[in-house]
Design a protein around this motif. Structure first.
Motif, PDB file in Angstrom:
ATOM      1  N   ALA A  30       0.848  -1.195   0.000  1.00  0.00           N
ATOM      2  CA  ALA A  30       0.000   0.000   0.000  1.00  0.00           C
ATOM      3  C   ALA A  30       0.881   1.243   0.000  1.00  0.00           C
ATOM      4  O   ALA A  30       1.985   1.246   0.546  1.00  0.00           O
ATOM      5  CB  ALA A  30      -0.926   0.013   1.214  1.00  0.00           C
ATOM      6  N   ALA A  31       0.391   2.311  -0.611  1.00  0.00           N
ATOM      7  CA  ALA A  31       1.111   3.585  -0.652  1.00  0.00           C
ATOM      8  C   ALA A  31       1.301   4.110   0.781  1.00  0.00           C
ATOM      9  O   ALA A  31       0.521   3.789   1.676  1.00  0.00           O
ATOM     10  CB  ALA A  31       0.323   4.575  -1.492  1.00  0.00           C
ATOM     11  N   GLY A  55       2.973  -7.347   8.294  1.00  0.00           N
ATOM     12  CA  GLY A  55       1.952  -7.109   9.295  1.00  0.00           C
ATOM     13  C   GLY A  55       0.640  -6.759   8.627  1.00  0.00           C
ATOM     14  O   GLY A  55       0.607  -6.291   7.480  1.00  0.00           O
ATOM     15  N   ALA A  56      -0.443  -6.970   9.333  1.00  0.00           N
ATOM     16  CA  ALA A  56      -1.765  -6.748   8.760  1.00  0.00           C
ATOM     17  C   ALA A  56      -1.997  -5.298   8.366  1.00  0.00           C
ATOM     18  O   ALA A  56      -2.815  -5.006   7.495  1.00  0.00           O
ATOM     19  CB  ALA A  56      -2.831  -7.202   9.752  1.00  0.00           C
ATOM     20  N   TYR A  57      -1.248  -4.378   9.003  1.00  0.00           N
ATOM     21  CA  TYR A  57      -1.474  -2.958   8.734  1.00  0.00           C
ATOM     22  C   TYR A  57      -0.761  -2.468   7.480  1.00  0.00           C
ATOM     23  O   TYR A  57      -1.023  -1.366   7.010  1.00  0.00           O
ATOM     24  CB  TYR A  57      -1.043  -2.125   9.941  1.00  0.00           C
ATOM     25  CG  TYR A  57      -1.839  -2.433  11.187  1.00  0.00           C
ATOM     26  CD1 TYR A  57      -3.160  -2.017  11.305  1.00  0.00           C
ATOM     27  CD2 TYR A  57      -1.273  -3.158  12.230  1.00  0.00           C
ATOM     28  CE1 TYR A  57      -3.907  -2.311  12.443  1.00  0.00           C
ATOM     29  CE2 TYR A  57      -2.011  -3.453  13.371  1.00  0.00           C
ATOM     30  CZ  TYR A  57      -3.323  -3.038  13.470  1.00  0.00           C
ATOM     31  OH  TYR A  57      -4.053  -3.321  14.587  1.00  0.00           O
ATOM     32  N   ASP A  58       0.151  -3.274   6.921  1.00  0.00           N
ATOM     33  CA  ASP A  58       0.835  -2.935   5.672  1.00  0.00           C
ATOM     34  C   ASP A  58       1.551  -1.585   5.767  1.00  0.00           C
ATOM     35  O   ASP A  58       1.519  -0.779   4.845  1.00  0.00           O
ATOM     36  CB  ASP A  58      -0.168  -2.925   4.516  1.00  0.00           C
ATOM     37  CG  ASP A  58       0.493  -3.222   3.168  1.00  0.00           C
ATOM     38  OD1 ASP A  58       1.620  -3.759   3.161  1.00  0.00           O
ATOM     39  OD2 ASP A  58      -0.106  -2.914   2.130  1.00  0.00           O
ATOM     40  N   LYS A  59       2.202  -1.361   6.906  1.00  0.00           N
ATOM     41  CA  LYS A  59       2.895  -0.094   7.149  1.00  0.00           C
ATOM     42  C   LYS A  59       4.300  -0.341   7.688  1.00  0.00           C
ATOM     43  O   LYS A  59       4.806   0.404   8.512  1.00  0.00           O
ATOM     44  CB  LYS A  59       2.104   0.769   8.138  1.00  0.00           C
ATOM     45  CG  LYS A  59       0.697   1.133   7.674  1.00  0.00           C
ATOM     46  CD  LYS A  59      -0.063   1.856   8.773  1.00  0.00           C
ATOM     47  CE  LYS A  59      -1.491   2.179   8.333  1.00  0.00           C
ATOM     48  NZ  LYS A  59      -2.269   2.832   9.428  1.00  0.00           N
ATOM     49  N   GLY A  60       4.935  -1.415   7.230  1.00  0.00           N
ATOM     50  CA  GLY A  60       6.236  -1.790   7.753  1.00  0.00           C
ATOM     51  C   GLY A  60       7.356  -0.868   7.317  1.00  0.00           C
ATOM     52  O   GLY A  60       7.195  -0.013   6.440  1.00  0.00           O
ATOM     53  N   PRO A  61       8.552  -1.038   7.916  1.00  0.00           N
ATOM     54  CA  PRO A  61       9.698  -0.188   7.580  1.00  0.00           C
ATOM     55  C   PRO A  61      10.051  -0.266   6.104  1.00  0.00           C
ATOM     56  O   PRO A  61       9.900  -1.309   5.458  1.00  0.00           O
ATOM     57  CB  PRO A  61      10.828  -0.778   8.438  1.00  0.00           C
ATOM     58  CG  PRO A  61      10.141  -1.514   9.534  1.00  0.00           C
ATOM     59  CD  PRO A  61       8.876  -2.038   8.941  1.00  0.00           C
ATOM     60  N   SER A  62      10.548   0.851   5.578  1.00  0.00           N
ATOM     61  CA  SER A  62      10.930   0.937   4.169  1.00  0.00           C
ATOM     62  C   SER A  62      12.262   1.664   4.052  1.00  0.00           C
ATOM     63  O   SER A  62      12.550   2.580   4.823  1.00  0.00           O
ATOM     64  CB  SER A  62       9.866   1.697   3.361  1.00  0.00           C
ATOM     65  OG  SER A  62       8.596   1.092   3.486  1.00  0.00           O
ATOM     66  N   LEU A  63      13.055   1.248   3.090  1.00  0.00           N
ATOM     67  CA  LEU A  63      14.309   1.920   2.786  1.00  0.00           C
ATOM     68  C   LEU A  63      14.205   2.464   1.370  1.00  0.00           C
ATOM     69  O   LEU A  63      14.025   1.700   0.413  1.00  0.00           O
ATOM     70  CB  LEU A  63      15.480   0.947   2.904  1.00  0.00           C
ATOM     71  CG  LEU A  63      16.889   1.539   2.767  1.00  0.00           C
ATOM     72  CD1 LEU A  63      17.181   2.495   3.928  1.00  0.00           C
ATOM     73  CD2 LEU A  63      17.939   0.432   2.731  1.00  0.00           C
ATOM     74  N   VAL A  64      14.281   3.786   1.241  1.00  0.00           N
ATOM     75  CA  VAL A  64      14.169   4.437  -0.065  1.00  0.00           C
ATOM     76  C   VAL A  64      15.575   4.848  -0.507  1.00  0.00           C
ATOM     77  O   VAL A  64      16.250   5.623   0.181  1.00  0.00           O
ATOM     78  CB  VAL A  64      13.230   5.660   0.003  1.00  0.00           C
ATOM     79  CG1 VAL A  64      13.137   6.327  -1.366  1.00  0.00           C
ATOM     80  CG2 VAL A  64      11.843   5.230   0.485  1.00  0.00           C
ATOM     81  N   ILE A  65      15.996   4.327  -1.651  1.00  0.00           N
ATOM     82  CA  ILE A  65      17.372   4.487  -2.108  1.00  0.00           C
ATOM     83  C   ILE A  65      17.400   5.185  -3.464  1.00  0.00           C
ATOM     84  O   ILE A  65      16.753   4.739  -4.419  1.00  0.00           O
ATOM     85  CB  ILE A  65      18.066   3.113  -2.232  1.00  0.00           C
ATOM     86  CG1 ILE A  65      17.994   2.364  -0.901  1.00  0.00           C
ATOM     87  CG2 ILE A  65      19.511   3.267  -2.681  1.00  0.00           C
ATOM     88  CD1 ILE A  65      18.465   0.918  -0.989  1.00  0.00           C
TER      89      ILE A  65
END
Length: 212
Positions: free
Chosen positions: A11-12, A184-194
């Motif tokens: 998800a965005a 996770g169910a919330y679809d808001k996990g950590p992200s690394l933008v490179i």
């Protein structure tokens, strides 16, 4: 210039075009119990003298290509609740999800000291320090983080991931920050933008002429 997102989210705003992120937590009050392989939250806490919690996360970057040079990196994590500051540290040693506890980073392999926040297991100078914003994304970037991610991408620095801890990590500080995790169910996990591009190369020498 290319922007790659390493994330399990579908998800965005941080949909990963590279996935495989792993993360877990370790709790001082249950030092031999591994953090769960699944669940909704990561933690950075100093709640009481024996209930600190650290978290670890790894973003696989091998799919980007070792011929790429990273010009910017952003560690993006969504806070579910809590206030205060937290730090991101570079892990020097690997961990295994489902086996990582306060005492051990994998089955039978101990952290040098409980929770892993020591000079043998991490670079104890934080790569970046952030302030929690409840129910919102915190975007963390620094020259030091970018340099480490560049090393992960080109292979000059072993990619063992990152450790997250409350800052300062003082036992009994009565502080608690809760982050969404991945998966996770919330679809808001950590992200690394490179942000990256083909690394520059020097001129090619095609011939050498000797004169006297």
């Amino acid at each position: 210039m290319t922007i790659s997102i390493v994330s399990n989210n579908t998800a965005a705003p941080y949909i990963g075009n590279f996935t495989g992120v792993v993360d877990t937590k370790m709790v001082e009050s249950t030092p031999t119990t591994p953090g769960p392989a699944t669940g909704e939250y990561l933690y950075a806490t100093t709640w009481t003298s024996t209930t600190r919690t650290h978290s670890v996360v790894k973003f696989p970057t091998s799919g980007i290509g070792a011929d790429q040079e990273v010009s910017a990196a952003s560690f993006n994590i969504r806070v579910e609740g809590g206030l205060g500051d937290f730090a991101i540290y570079r892990l020097k040693v690997p961990f295994v999800v489902g086996e990582t506890s306060w005492n051990e980073r994998s089955t039978g392999v101990a952290w040098t000291s409980g929770g892993g926040l020591n000079s043998a297991d991490v670079d104890t100078t934080p790569l970046v320090i952030g302030s929690a914003i409840a129910n919102d994304w915190v975007l963390l970037t620094s020259a030091e983080l970018t340099a480490v991610v560049n090393g992960h991408v080109n292979g000059s620095i072993a990619n063992h991931g990152f450790l997250i801890a409350y800052y300062p990590d003082t036992a009994g500080g009565s502080k608690n920050i809760r982050f969404f995790r991945s998966p996770g169910a919330y679809d808001k996990g950590p992200s690394l933008v490179i942000t990256h591009a083909l690394a520059p190369t020097g001129p090619t020498v095609t011939s050498v002429t000797q004169t006297s």
